[in-house]
Scaffold this motif. Structure first.
Motif, PDB file in Angstrom:
ATOM      1  N   GLY A 240     -15.663 -15.836  98.608  1.00 57.56           N
ATOM      2  CA  GLY A 240     -16.128 -16.583  97.454  1.00 57.56           C
ATOM      3  C   GLY A 240     -15.047 -17.547  97.008  1.00 57.56           C
ATOM      4  N   ALA A 241     -15.432 -18.776  96.663  1.00 57.48           N
ATOM      5  CA  ALA A 241     -14.421 -19.757  96.294  1.00 57.48           C
ATOM      6  C   ALA A 241     -15.026 -20.837  95.403  1.00 57.48           C
ATOM      7  CB  ALA A 241     -13.832 -20.416  97.547  1.00 57.48           C
TER       8      ALA A 241
ATOM      9  N   CYS B 144     -12.122 -25.970  96.588  1.00 58.45           N
ATOM     10  CA  CYS B 144     -11.458 -25.276  97.691  1.00 58.45           C
ATOM     11  C   CYS B 144     -12.405 -25.084  98.857  1.00 58.45           C
ATOM     12  CB  CYS B 144     -10.928 -23.935  97.192  1.00 58.45           C
ATOM     13  SG  CYS B 144     -10.134 -22.912  98.439  1.00 58.45           S
ATOM     14  N   ALA B 145     -13.647 -24.707  98.554  1.00 54.35           N
ATOM     15  CA  ALA B 145     -14.627 -24.431  99.608  1.00 54.35           C
ATOM     16  C   ALA B 145     -14.965 -25.677 100.413  1.00 54.35           C
ATOM     17  CB  ALA B 145     -15.891 -23.847  98.999  1.00 54.35           C
TER      18      ALA B 145
ATOM     19  N   MET C  77     -13.684 -11.031  99.626  1.00 56.13           N
ATOM     20  CA  MET C  77     -12.506 -11.505  98.908  1.00 56.13           C
ATOM     21  C   MET C  77     -12.863 -12.818  98.240  1.00 56.13           C
ATOM     22  SD  MET C  77     -10.125 -12.506 102.200  1.00 56.13           S
ATOM     23  CE  MET C  77     -10.349 -10.857 102.905  1.00 56.13           C
ATOM     24  N   ALA C  78     -12.095 -13.201  97.240  1.00 58.49           N
ATOM     25  CA  ALA C  78     -12.407 -14.427  96.517  1.00 58.49           C
ATOM     26  C   ALA C  78     -11.131 -15.206  96.260  1.00 58.49           C
ATOM     27  CB  ALA C  78     -13.107 -14.111  95.200  1.00 58.49           C
ATOM     28  N   ILE C  79     -11.298 -16.511  96.117  1.00 57.84           N
ATOM     29  CA  ILE C  79     -10.198 -17.387  95.724  1.00 57.84           C
ATOM     30  C   ILE C  79     -10.486 -17.841  94.303  1.00 57.84           C
ATOM     31  CG2 ILE C  79      -9.057 -19.588  96.174  1.00 57.84           C
ATOM     32  CD1 ILE C  79      -9.865 -19.092  99.158  1.00 57.84           C
TER      33      ILE C  79
ATOM     34  N   ILE D  33     -18.816 -18.622 103.668  1.00 54.70           N
ATOM     35  CA  ILE D  33     -18.165 -19.202 102.498  1.00 54.70           C
ATOM     36  C   ILE D  33     -19.222 -19.388 101.416  1.00 54.70           C
ATOM     37  CG2 ILE D  33     -16.908 -21.176 101.560  1.00 54.70           C
ATOM     38  CD1 ILE D  33     -15.830 -21.679 104.393  1.00 54.70           C
ATOM     39  N   VAL D  34     -19.049 -18.709 100.304  1.00 53.28           N
ATOM     40  CA  VAL D  34     -19.961 -18.858  99.172  1.00 53.28           C
ATOM     41  C   VAL D  34     -19.270 -19.765  98.161  1.00 53.28           C
ATOM     42  CG1 VAL D  34     -21.317 -17.674  97.411  1.00 53.28           C
ATOM     43  CG2 VAL D  34     -20.848 -16.542  99.599  1.00 53.28           C
ATOM     44  N   ALA D  35     -19.744 -21.006  98.065  1.00 51.04           N
ATOM     45  CA  ALA D  35     -19.119 -22.007  97.195  1.00 51.04           C
ATOM     46  C   ALA D  35     -19.900 -22.089  95.889  1.00 51.04           C
ATOM     47  CB  ALA D  35     -19.102 -23.369  97.894  1.00 51.04           C
TER      48      ALA D  35
END
Length: 296
Positions: free
Chosen positions: A96-97, A101-102, A140-142, A124-126
């Motif tokens: 997740g981001a 970033c994504a 994990m996430a940013i 990638i989940v934007a």
């Protein structure tokens, strides 16, 4: 208590519905309901309270959750060890981001990781919001700020810079921008004020901008408005090389620094596959931010 029953319990706890859990587990919601009822009967206590909003955990359910998550992490670690995944990474990993970033960092970073790990699947989940790792929305996430609560581990990845920018086409057609006071005569691009999900993203308020004429909850939409000559806004330095004709403005007066953080569920630290991927991801983002900012 069987592991399969705990998997059903975790799915309902995270989705807060039988139908959501059914989609995760790929089984009929009625089957999920029967499995939950069987588990509650075996434990002699209700684990969920049903309401119009869905299935909320009872106190007993909250107590079971911590044990179920530890069991899940232990099972995952056992599978990895028995599979002998000391070599190439494989399987599916969801990140997740925030969409800046994504869009501008993760595609090339993840492509490089996958080039060395052809059996790996990356999602990638934007989304412009904070991810709930406790509900397993992602592995994990940013984030742009460290979370203050939850059983999470947080690692700072890197700082990044942002500046005011506009396209040369826009600047040719509008009055010069020599100071912050001149911004009142220009069309500003930014976030929808009541949809800013993290205070670190409230860029324009900090420089005295009161009105945003072109607003979106997506930084990518904002970037494209600016790139196409729609107005003036705050842009990530690492995004500028992807758009010809963008010019940074008032760099001696407006220069913002923010940070990316890698956020993970605490129990996942025992999983070698996720640890190795997290290391590669953080290293890749750090290098890519440095490379792109050096081009500006």
């Amino acid at each position: 208590m069987q592991w399969d029953d705990l998997k059903v319990f975790l799915a309902v706890a995270r989705t807060e519905s039988l139908s959501g859990a059914g989609r995760v587990l790929k089984v009929d919601p009625a089957t999920v309901g029967r499995r939950v009822a069987r588990l509650e009967e075996g434990l002699g206590t209700p684990l969920f309270a049903k309401s119009p909003q869905g299935y909320a955990m009872t106190d007993a359910g909250q107590r079971l959750l911590a044990h179920a998550e530890r069991a899940e992490a232990a099972m995952g670690a056992a599978v990895e060890e028995l599979a002998g995944q000391a070599g190439a990474l494989s399987g599916q990993i969801r990140i997740g981001a925030p969409d800046g970033c994504a869009n501008f960092l993760l595609p090339q970073v993840c492509a490089a990781i996958m080039a060395d790990n052809p059996d790996l699947e990356v999602q990638i989940v934007a989304l412009p919001r904070v991810f709930n790792l406790s509900k397993r929305e992602a592995d994990m996430a940013i984030g742009v700020s460290p979370p203050a609560a939850g059983r999470l581990t947080v690692q700072k990845i890197t700082d990044y810079r942002l500046h005011l920018a506009a396209s040369r086409r826009y600047l040719r057609r509008h009055p010069p921008i020599l100071g912050l006071d001149d911004l009142k005569d220009h069309r500003m691009v930014g976030y929808i004020p009541d949809m800013i999900f993290d205070k670190e993203l409230d860029y324009l308020t900090g420089i005295g901008v009161e009105r945003v004429a072109l607003a979106s909850n997506s930084v990518s939409v904002q970037f494209n408005w600016i790139r196409q000559g729609g107005g003036v806004g705050i842009v990530h330095d690492f995004a500028i090389p992807s758009a010809k004709g963008l010019v940074r403005l008032l760099t001696d007066q407006v220069s913002l620094t923010r940070s990316f953080y890698l956020i993970r569920h605490a129990d996942d630290r025992r999983m070698d596959r996720l640890n190795r991927f997290a290391t590669a991801l953080a290293d890749g983002i750090r290098r890519e931010v440095a490379r792109l900012e050096a081009e500006v």
